[in-house]
Scaffold this motif. Structure first.
Motif, short mmCIF file in Angstrom:
data_model
loop_
_atom_site.label_atom_id
_atom_site.label_comp_id
_atom_site.label_asym_id
_atom_site.label_seq_id
_atom_site.Cartn_x
_atom_site.Cartn_y
_atom_site.Cartn_z
N VAL A 235 0.85 -1.27 -0.18
CA VAL A 235 -0.02 0.08 0.23
C VAL A 235 0.93 1.26 -0.03
O VAL A 235 0.54 2.29 -0.80
N ILE A 236 2.05 1.13 0.88
CA ILE A 236 2.83 2.59 0.79
C ILE A 236 3.36 2.57 -0.59
O ILE A 236 3.60 3.67 -1.17
N GLU A 237 3.98 1.63 -1.23
CA GLU A 237 4.39 1.80 -2.72
C GLU A 237 3.41 2.28 -3.66
O GLU A 237 3.73 3.12 -4.62
N PHE A 238 2.03 1.91 -3.49
CA PHE A 238 1.11 2.23 -4.23
C PHE A 238 1.03 3.74 -4.26
O PHE A 238 0.93 4.62 -5.05
N CYS A 239 0.97 4.01 -2.68
CA CYS A 239 0.54 5.62 -2.72
C CYS A 239 1.97 6.39 -3.15
O CYS A 239 1.55 7.51 -3.81
N PHE A 240 3.20 6.08 -3.21
CA PHE A 240 4.33 6.76 -3.81
C PHE A 240 4.09 6.41 -5.29
O PHE A 240 4.85 7.41 -6.09
N LEU A 241 3.85 5.54 -5.71
CA LEU A 241 3.50 5.35 -7.18
C LEU A 241 2.62 6.36 -7.48
O LEU A 241 2.74 7.27 -8.84
N PHE A 242 1.36 6.54 -6.92
CA PHE A 242 0.17 7.47 -7.33
C PHE A 242 0.92 8.85 -7.21
O PHE A 242 0.38 9.91 -8.03
N ALA A 243 1.98 9.29 -6.26
CA ALA A 243 2.36 10.54 -6.26
C ALA A 243 3.50 10.80 -7.17
O ALA A 243 4.18 11.64 -7.18
N ASP A 244 3.86 9.67 -8.09
CA ASP A 244 4.63 9.96 -9.05
C ASP A 244 6.36 10.03 -8.40
O ASP A 244 7.31 10.75 -9.04
N ARG A 245 6.44 9.35 -7.45
CA ARG A 245 7.62 8.93 -6.89
C ARG A 245 8.26 7.65 -7.13
O ARG A 245 9.34 7.28 -6.50
N ARG A 246 7.61 6.84 -7.72
CA ARG A 246 8.03 5.32 -8.13
C ARG A 246 8.06 5.29 -9.54
O ARG A 246 7.01 5.98 -10.14
N ASP A 247 8.95 4.37 -10.26
CA ASP A 247 8.73 3.80 -11.65
C ASP A 247 7.88 3.02 -11.66
O ASP A 247 8.05 1.85 -11.35
N PRO A 248 6.74 3.38 -12.65
CA PRO A 248 5.70 2.22 -12.99
C PRO A 248 6.23 0.90 -13.39
O PRO A 248 5.90 -0.28 -13.15
N GLU A 249 7.51 0.92 -14.17
CA GLU A 249 8.23 -0.31 -14.68
C GLU A 249 8.80 -0.74 -13.76
O GLU A 249 9.07 -2.27 -13.99
N ALA A 250 9.13 -0.31 -12.79
CA ALA A 250 9.98 -0.96 -11.75
C ALA A 250 9.42 -1.21 -10.05
O ALA A 250 9.86 -2.01 -9.43
N VAL A 251 8.38 -0.78 -10.14
CA VAL A 251 7.52 -0.93 -8.85
C VAL A 251 7.27 -2.33 -8.79
O VAL A 251 6.86 -3.18 -9.56
N GLY A 252 7.41 -2.83 -7.44
CA GLY A 252 7.08 -4.37 -7.22
C GLY A 252 5.56 -4.58 -7.05
O GLY A 252 4.90 -3.91 -6.11
N ALA A 253 5.24 -5.35 -8.12
CA ALA A 253 3.58 -5.60 -8.16
C ALA A 253 3.62 -7.09 -8.74
O ALA A 253 4.35 -7.42 -9.56
N VAL A 254 2.77 -7.90 -8.20
CA VAL A 254 2.46 -9.21 -8.84
C VAL A 254 1.04 -9.30 -9.46
O VAL A 254 0.07 -8.67 -9.10
N VAL A 255 1.24 -9.59 -10.69
CA VAL A 255 0.08 -9.37 -11.55
C VAL A 255 -0.37 -10.92 -11.87
O VAL A 255 0.27 -11.77 -12.34
N ARG A 256 -1.87 -10.96 -11.96
CA ARG A 256 -2.22 -12.22 -12.36
C ARG A 256 -3.37 -11.84 -13.59
O ARG A 256 -4.32 -10.77 -13.46
N GLY A 257 -3.79 -12.48 -14.46
CA GLY A 257 -4.62 -12.14 -15.36
C GLY A 257 -4.15 -11.46 -16.72
O GLY A 257 -2.96 -11.63 -17.05
N ASP A 258 -5.04 -10.59 -17.04
CA ASP A 258 -4.72 -9.69 -18.23
C ASP A 258 -3.45 -8.68 -17.83
O ASP A 258 -3.78 -7.60 -17.29
N ARG A 259 -2.46 -9.02 -18.48
CA ARG A 259 -1.16 -8.03 -18.14
C ARG A 259 -1.04 -6.97 -18.79
O ARG A 259 -0.76 -5.79 -18.29
N GLU A 260 -1.72 -6.75 -20.04
CA GLU A 260 -1.83 -5.42 -20.61
C GLU A 260 -2.57 -4.42 -20.18
O GLU A 260 -2.26 -3.31 -19.82
N LEU A 261 -3.85 -4.84 -19.36
CA LEU A 261 -4.48 -4.09 -18.43
C LEU A 261 -3.87 -3.56 -17.36
O LEU A 261 -4.18 -2.55 -16.98
N ALA A 262 -3.19 -4.60 -16.62
CA ALA A 262 -2.43 -4.23 -15.39
C ALA A 262 -1.41 -3.33 -15.86
O ALA A 262 -1.12 -2.18 -15.20
#
Length: 277
Positions: A235-262
């Motif tokens: 949740v903290i990483e999400f908040c700082f991603l939303f704040a443009d303080r994290r790189d969307p390409e490098a932020v830690g996230a586990v994705v299941r399902g439609d990867r293009e949508l995610a």
């Protein structure tokens, strides 16, 4: 020599750090972040005060920006402000005007403190119905509670910007305040997606882990079906991603399902904040 009591410890703590202003529950995240920034300021060295923090601003200029944005909300809520109302409701234009005044550090801090106190006093005295009243401030028409959550969020992020430059660590907000700010961010994701030129439609399940986390369904487009993608992240990483303080390409996230949508949802998450400072 007498024993040190709990009351002695509390008195010493309060002498060093001002308590948060008393406010209604919906404004508590804002008051708490003001108190956290107050706690940080005495720890800054002369070197820290003169270091660039973000956008080329030094720490007192970051606080001047917070003061400008807070003032727009205070004016919209009807607070009595010395010097009259702001000349613009555009937060970037008004920030530029405040910075152009060339106020020194002590003047900025004094004005920020006084204004934050006045805003909190107004909220403390207001009728309970104010929380859900729609207010136009900074060009946004939101419930007063959402404006206050937004002010808490920006204060937290900029306080962290200062901490990152100085190497000072402050505790994260308490979990219910984190939840309020994460919820605001999640509810804004369809707008961020449009602001970022996103084109993929569908429903994503966003699972934010850690204290203050939760699960949100993010609908992009008119799709009313079930989730096609699940994104799990801190949740903290999400908040700082939303704040443009994290790189969307490098932020830690586990994705299941439609990867293009995610992928598109994550890449556009910071876009709403990029339109504003």
């Amino acid at each position: 020599m007498r024993d040190v009591t709990r009351d002695d410890v509390l008195r010493a703590a309060l002498a060093r750090r001002r308590p948060a202003h008393p406010v209604p529950a919906y404004a508590a995240p804002y008051a708490a972040r003001v108190a956290a920034l107050e706690a940080l300021l005495p720890e800054l060295t002369d070197e820290a005060w003169s270091a660039p923090v973000i956008h080329g601003w030094m720490a007192h200029e970051v606080i001047a920006h917070l003061m400008a944005s807070d003032r727009l909300l205070a004016a919209a809520l009807g607070a009595s402000l010395p010097g009259g109302p702001p000349s613009s409701d555009d937060p970037e234009a008004y920030t530029d005007e405040v910075l152009a005044a060339g106020l020194g550090r002590d003047e900025v801090l004094a004005r920020w403190r006084a204004q934050a106190a006045a805003l909190c006093e107004l909220l403390s005295a207001a009728e309970p119905g104010l929380a859900d009243e729609k207010i136009v401030a900074s060009g946004l028409r939101l419930r007063a509670r959402d404006h206050l959550t937004n002010r808490a969020f920006e204060t937290w992020v900029h306080c962290t910007d200062i901490c990152n430059v100085t190497g000072i660590l402050l505790p994260e907000p308490v979990f219910d305040h984190v939840y309020a700010m994460a919820d605001m961010g999640c509810r804004s994701l369809p707008l961020s997606h449009r602001a970022g030129g996103g084109s993929v439609t569908g429903v994503a399940e966003l699972v934010l882990t850690g204290p203050g986390g939760g699960t949100w369904l993010i609908r992009l487009g008119e799709d009313a079906g079930g989730p096609e993608s699940t994104i799990v992240m801190d949740v903290i990483e999400f908040c700082f991603l939303f704040a443009d303080r994290r790189d969307p390409e490098a932020v830690g996230a586990v994705v299941r399902g439609d990867r293009e949508l995610a992928r598109e949802l994550l890449s556009t998450t910071p876009c709403l904040v990029r339109l504003r400072r």
